[in-house]
Design a protein around this motif. Structure first.
Motif, PDB file in Angstrom:
ATOM      1  N   THR A 293       9.655  -7.595 -20.383  1.00  0.00           N
ATOM      2  CA  THR A 293      10.888  -8.101 -21.000  1.00  0.00           C
ATOM      3  C   THR A 293      12.079  -7.328 -20.500  1.00  0.00           C
ATOM      4  N   ALA A 295      14.670  -6.226 -21.703  1.00  0.00           N
ATOM      5  CA  ALA A 295      15.233  -5.144 -22.523  1.00  0.00           C
ATOM      6  C   ALA A 295      14.399  -3.899 -22.468  1.00  0.00           C
ATOM      7  N   THR A 296      13.172  -3.975 -21.794  1.00  0.00           N
ATOM      8  CA  THR A 296      12.294  -2.815 -21.771  1.00  0.00           C
ATOM      9  C   THR A 296      12.339  -2.183 -20.410  1.00  0.00           C
ATOM     10  N   ASP A 351      14.619  -4.075 -32.295  1.00  0.00           N
ATOM     11  CA  ASP A 351      15.381  -5.047 -31.509  1.00  0.00           C
ATOM     12  C   ASP A 351      14.410  -6.181 -31.195  1.00  0.00           C
ATOM     13  N   PRO A 352      14.624  -7.375 -31.749  1.00  0.00           N
ATOM     14  CA  PRO A 352      13.674  -8.476 -31.545  1.00  0.00           C
ATOM     15  C   PRO A 352      13.455  -8.833 -30.072  1.00  0.00           C
ATOM     16  N   ASN A 353      14.394  -8.453 -29.201  1.00  0.00           N
ATOM     17  CA  ASN A 353      14.226  -8.721 -27.776  1.00  0.00           C
ATOM     18  C   ASN A 353      13.184  -7.804 -27.147  1.00  0.00           C
ATOM     19  N   VAL A 354      12.860  -6.719 -27.836  1.00  0.00           N
ATOM     20  CA  VAL A 354      11.858  -5.779 -27.331  1.00  0.00           C
ATOM     21  C   VAL A 354      10.551  -5.957 -28.094  1.00  0.00           C
ATOM     22  N   PRO A 356       8.992  -8.312 -31.117  1.00  0.00           N
ATOM     23  CA  PRO A 356       9.264  -9.482 -31.953  1.00  0.00           C
ATOM     24  C   PRO A 356       9.123  -9.156 -33.441  1.00  0.00           C
ATOM     25  N   THR A 374      15.927  -5.622 -38.837  1.00  0.00           N
ATOM     26  CA  THR A 374      16.802  -5.357 -37.695  1.00  0.00           C
ATOM     27  C   THR A 374      17.923  -4.458 -38.180  1.00  0.00           C
ATOM     28  N   SER A 379      18.893  -1.275 -31.061  1.00  0.00           N
ATOM     29  CA  SER A 379      18.874  -2.147 -29.890  1.00  0.00           C
ATOM     30  C   SER A 379      18.107  -1.457 -28.780  1.00  0.00           C
ATOM     31  N   GLY A 380      17.521  -2.265 -27.929  1.00  0.00           N
ATOM     32  CA  GLY A 380      16.746  -1.695 -26.844  1.00  0.00           C
ATOM     33  C   GLY A 380      15.567  -0.907 -27.368  1.00  0.00           C
TER      34      GLY A 380
END
Length: 407
Positions: A293, A295-296, A351-354, A356, A374, A379-380
């Motif tokens: 992903t 963001a990782t 961070d849901p982008n990293v 879920p 959240t 973030s990140g």
């Protein structure tokens, strides 16, 4: 003429004889009167007088001596007793004595010799704790003032221990000195020391003590990752296991009657520094790296693989802590978990982008949790772990931890 002379001579002789006879009779009467007098001794107020009298009664003798018998005077005989020769009569005149009992004056007439005798003859009871001035053994005198302070009991509650003490009315300070009750510099009394004591007002002493309590606490070690191009990418190796430190916290503890009422941290001493945990993270690429992903970053992903039923990811993330009781917090997470109703719930903010939302994760030093929240600062590769109180969040601090996404 001769006859006349003889008659005159004879008359003179008879006159002399008659006169002599009268004189003898008078002397005999006087002698008889004196002989028939009774001889008595009268002791009046310490002075003895011996008298010869024809008085019939004791009262008559006193009247002859101008002694007026008062109602409270003391007489050894009844005034109507018949007088006999050799009788000793003792008479004591009563004097007035004023007795004041707790401010109430009363005059008594007495022939008693001592203060104690006066109190006894007037049925005035004195206890061993009462104060009498002058002393009971003191002699009485006209107009003597006797003061009686009646004793009463006062309750003293000394640090929770109650005891009663006898007093005749004094100040709080004097009573404590009298009973040898000493006050410490920090001790408190519910009354002023100069106040008068009262049987209806207990004296309460609060014993105050300040002591030092030393509490030793372990401190977490930090985790440091180092890239190692000699290790295959996705592999990790512990270079140094790390070790917890030890801090001695000095608290000033205030005790009242033996119970703690206040505690203040006055200093901290590091007895042992923590040692970092060093982890080598492999960067050697033996085959094309798997895209992750966006963001990782690769430097934060330790491993990724499958177990036949799914995949798992391991991260090194920066972790802080929060509690639902913070100012302005609703206590309900982004996924609807009420943390105020469940203060011990294991929940992390991600961070849901990293990671879920809803994922089951394992966090080093925290345990298994749900990615259920959240945050504005999350973030990140950052997470927040939920703890039950702000103090616990403070103790958690800020650190880098291993995070495994379990599903």
């Amino acid at each position: 003429m001769k006859l006349i002379s003889q008659l005159l001579s004879a008359f003179r002789t008879k006159s002399v004889i008659y006169a002599a006879s009268v004189a003898v009779l008078l002397l005999a009467g006087i002698f008889t009167f004196q002989v028939t007098k009774a001889q008595v001794s009268v002791n009046a107020n310490g002075e003895t007088t011996t008298v010869r009298t024809h008085a019939d009664t004791v009262g008559d003798v006193l009247e002859e001596l101008n002694i007026e018998l008062g109602e409270y005077d003391k007489l050894s005989h009844d005034p109507d007793d018949k007088l006999t020769s050799g009788m000793e009569i003792n008479y004591t005149k009563a004097i007035d004595v004023v007795i004041t009992t707790d401010g109430d004056d009363k005059t008594y007439y007495t022939t008693a010799e001592t203060v104690g005798d006066v109190l006894e003859e007037n049925n005035i009871d004195i206890s061993e704790h009462d104060q009498v001035t002058p002393a009971l053994s003191e002699s009485v005198s006209e107009g003597l003032q006797v003061d009686i302070a009646k004793a009463f009991q006062v309750t003293v509650d000394d640090g929770g221990e109650k005891e009663k003490y006898w007093t005749v009315g004094t100040t709080v300070e004097d009573l404590l000195k009298q009973e040898k009750i000493e006050l410490g510099e920090l001790d408190r009394v519910n009354m002023k020391l100069e106040d008068e004591v009262s049987k209806d007002a207990p004296i309460e002493i609060t014993r105050v003590e300040k002591v030092t309590d030393i509490v030793k606490e372990k401190t977490d070690y930090s985790i440091v990752t180092r890239q190692d191009d000699n290790l295959a990418k996705g592999k990790e190796e512990v270079v140094s296991s790390g070790e917890e430190g030890l801090v001695a916290k000095h608290f000033e503890v205030t005790l009242e009657n033996g119970k703690e009422v206040d505690r203040k941290l006055i200093k901290e001493e590091v007895e042992k520094e923590s040692e970092q945990r060093i982890v080598a993270v492999g960067t050697k690429v033996e085959k094309p790296a798997v895209t992750t992903t966006a963001a990782t970053s690769s430097s934060d992903t330790v491993s990724r693989g499958g177990d036949g039923n799914g995949s798992s990811k391991t991260y090194y993330m920066h972790a802080t802590a929060y509690s639902a009781s913070c100012s302005g917090c609703s206590g309900v997470t982004a996924t609807g978990i009420n943390l105020k109703d469940n203060p011990n719930a294991k929940v992390i903010a991600v961070d849901p982008n990293v990671i879920p939302l809803g994922s089951k994760v394992w966090v080093e030093g925290y345990g298994t949790a749900i990615a259920g929240d959240t945050g504005g600062n999350v973030s990140g590769n950052r997470i927040d772990v939920h703890v039950s109180s702000p103090s616990e969040a403070h103790r958690f601090g800020s650190k880098k931890v291993k995070v495994k996404v379990l599903d």
